[in-house]
Design a protein around this motif. Structure first.
Motif, short mmCIF file in Angstrom:
data_model
loop_
_atom_site.label_atom_id
_atom_site.label_comp_id
_atom_site.label_asym_id
_atom_site.label_seq_id
_atom_site.Cartn_x
_atom_site.Cartn_y
_atom_site.Cartn_z
N ARG A 50 -0.90 -3.69 -7.98
CA ARG A 50 -1.41 -2.37 -8.34
C ARG A 50 -2.56 -2.00 -7.40
O ARG A 50 -3.38 -2.84 -7.06
N GLU A 116 8.47 -0.97 -9.57
CA GLU A 116 7.30 -0.43 -8.89
C GLU A 116 7.65 -0.09 -7.45
O GLU A 116 8.48 -0.75 -6.82
N GLU A 129 1.90 6.04 -6.25
CA GLU A 129 2.25 4.73 -6.79
C GLU A 129 3.07 4.96 -8.05
O GLU A 129 2.71 5.77 -8.90
N GLN A 131 4.58 2.79 -11.30
CA GLN A 131 4.66 1.57 -12.09
C GLN A 131 5.50 1.92 -13.31
O GLN A 131 5.12 2.80 -14.09
#
Length: 143
Positions: A50, A116, A129, A131
């Motif tokens: 992350r 991801e 990003e 997730q």
């Protein structure tokens, strides 16, 4: 130069490559590293995969985590004809580059093929990003 552990499983994104056709570019390891250097590597990480958003310009947070949510973010942050590089969480799958419009059209395939991933918009220097189960974050890539 091909390095072991990169791009060994392109079949994992075969549906995306087939749907996008010639509009999809599978990156070589050298190209993958070059795009990583100007995007992902500019961020610190948290818990290994992350990104750490502290100290960067976050443009948008979204709790959605489906193709529709990604499609709308791509349309908001991508310019017409802009190249978008998709980095997968599993580095055994090769990174690909698509134009923003093609990326938006196939957003379901992107989020459906991974837990991801990160999308780098090469002109606007924006990174999204993804997730799974947590949503999307869009931020400006720091210099």
């Amino acid at each position: 130069m091909r390095t072991t552990g990169y791009g060994m499983y392109p079949k994992d994104i075969a549906a995306l490559l087939a749907a996008a056709g010639e509009a999809a570019i599978v990156l070589t390891y050298v190209d993958h590293r070059a795009f990583t250097d100007v995007s992902l590597d500019r961020f610190a990480s948290v818990n290994s995969t992350r990104l750490d958003w502290q100290g960067v310009e976050v443009l948008e947070l979204s709790e959605e985590f489906d193709g529709d949510g990604l499609r709308e973010m791509v349309r908001r942050h991508g310019a017409e004809g802009e190249l978008v590089v998709v980095f997968w969480g599993n580095h055994a799958v090769p990174s690909v580059a698509l134009e923003a419009e093609v990326m938006a059209a196939h957003a379901e395939m992107v989020v459906g093929s991974c837990y991801e991933c990160w999308l780098y918009f090469t002109d606007g220097r924006v990174l999204i990003e993804f997730q799974d189960g947590e949503g999307f974050v869009a931020a400006r890539v720091p210099n």
